[in-house]
Design a protein around this motif. Sequence first.
Motif, short mmCIF file in Angstrom:
data_model
loop_
_atom_site.label_atom_id
_atom_site.label_comp_id
_atom_site.label_asym_id
_atom_site.label_seq_id
_atom_site.Cartn_x
_atom_site.Cartn_y
_atom_site.Cartn_z
N MET A 194 0.84 -1.19 0.00
CA MET A 194 0.00 0.00 0.00
C MET A 194 0.89 1.25 0.00
SD MET A 194 -1.32 0.00 3.94
CE MET A 194 -0.17 -0.08 5.31
N SER A 195 0.29 2.39 -0.27
CA SER A 195 1.06 3.63 -0.33
C SER A 195 1.56 4.02 1.07
CB SER A 195 0.21 4.76 -0.90
OG SER A 195 -0.71 5.23 0.06
N THR A 196 2.65 4.76 1.09
CA THR A 196 3.20 5.22 2.37
C THR A 196 2.24 6.20 3.06
OG1 THR A 196 4.44 6.94 1.19
CG2 THR A 196 5.59 4.89 1.68
N GLU A 197 1.42 6.90 2.28
CA GLU A 197 0.44 7.82 2.88
C GLU A 197 -0.56 7.06 3.75
OE1 GLU A 197 1.98 9.79 -0.85
OE2 GLU A 197 1.27 7.78 -0.32
N ILE A 198 -1.02 5.91 3.25
CA ILE A 198 -1.96 5.11 4.04
C ILE A 198 -1.28 4.58 5.29
CG2 ILE A 198 -3.44 3.07 4.04
CD1 ILE A 198 -3.78 3.45 1.01
N GLU A 199 -0.09 4.07 5.12
CA GLU A 199 0.68 3.56 6.27
C GLU A 199 0.85 4.64 7.34
OE1 GLU A 199 5.20 1.94 7.24
OE2 GLU A 199 4.48 2.03 5.17
#
Length: 385
Positions: free
Chosen positions: A40-45
Amino acid sequence: MFTNADINFEALKKKAYNGRWATLEDGIIPLTAADPDFRMSTEIEQGIIDYIKDGYLSYGPFSGLPEFKNSVAKHFNTEKNGNYTPENVLAVNSAAQGMFLIAKYVLNPGDEAIIFDPVDFLFKKTVDAVGGSLKLCPVDAKTGDINFEILESLITSKTKLISICNPHNPVGRVYSKEILIKISEIAAAHDLWVMSDEIWSDIIYDNIEFHTYSSVSEAAKNKSFTVFGFSKSFGIAGLRIGAVLCNDQEILEDFTEKSQFNSTIEGVSTLSQIAASVAIEKAKPWFADFLAHLQSNRDLAYKTLNKSGILTPNLPQSTFVIFPKIENGFSSEDFAKRCLEVGKVSVVPGSERWFGKGAEGHIRICFSTSAEILTEGLERIIKSF
């Protein structure tokens, strides 16, 4: 960003179930379940990390967090020609659960529902689960074209629901506004509900415009439910987060009550809702790159299969699966079995179990992986025959 070097195969072998890396022996390439091989994207993480920093994971509002409902409504209004308010959104535990709840709400035992054939197995399963009776409307397994004469001929006094898959899985067709209007006219003439599964509606190629079903006419708006999810677009299937949308607020409130979402019996993980909201609000640049990669892989799969001599591909307008026709006389099951045993590639057979009778003679191949893995997998399939 979406090369072989970006795939954590060790993580996939521990976590990627549903017919994928964690369920197969080493050396087998899974081109099966529609789930990305990429993280998943780092933004979601980071959004998940930020949310839990204060140490609280309390109950949220039963119908969904305000930020989740706002994000979903905004996403549909700006990207899908929708006209929703946040109050028109109910958070559910995945798009699949939304489909079950809608079938339960609309159908009594013995009531009839019309679904496409072929189509994802969940459409049949949801109707069966509530004691409904199925009517299958054939669609072209290459183009997704609907025969409207047959659709109308299937309607009886017991028919209560038409369920559509838009964009269509496994064919990848994006239904135009004109086609959706025609469906809404048929539904309105017979006072039928329509459920539109739009989980694939972010992943659309060649700049084709998408219209959420409820937006195409007043009739469509008045008696329909829309289902949406985040597993395809943002790779967070394990968080089990989706949404049901309905423009009629009274109907949605009744649906929410009867689905037990007005108490702690149901309700959705707040952490999952935060992840989905962050995906919509902050991960769009990541998604744009992902979509470009998928379109490149679609073109790669189409060109490779088109010259194979054993499979004739369709050209999906959406999704990250391709549904080629088998040209060497093998049944779907036998073709998939040979791919696995000889080529060490797992694909989904176009069998009645997965897609209905209309899928026979096809296989479904998922291409949401690296170009390297896809190329190797397709070459193995072709060399197996």
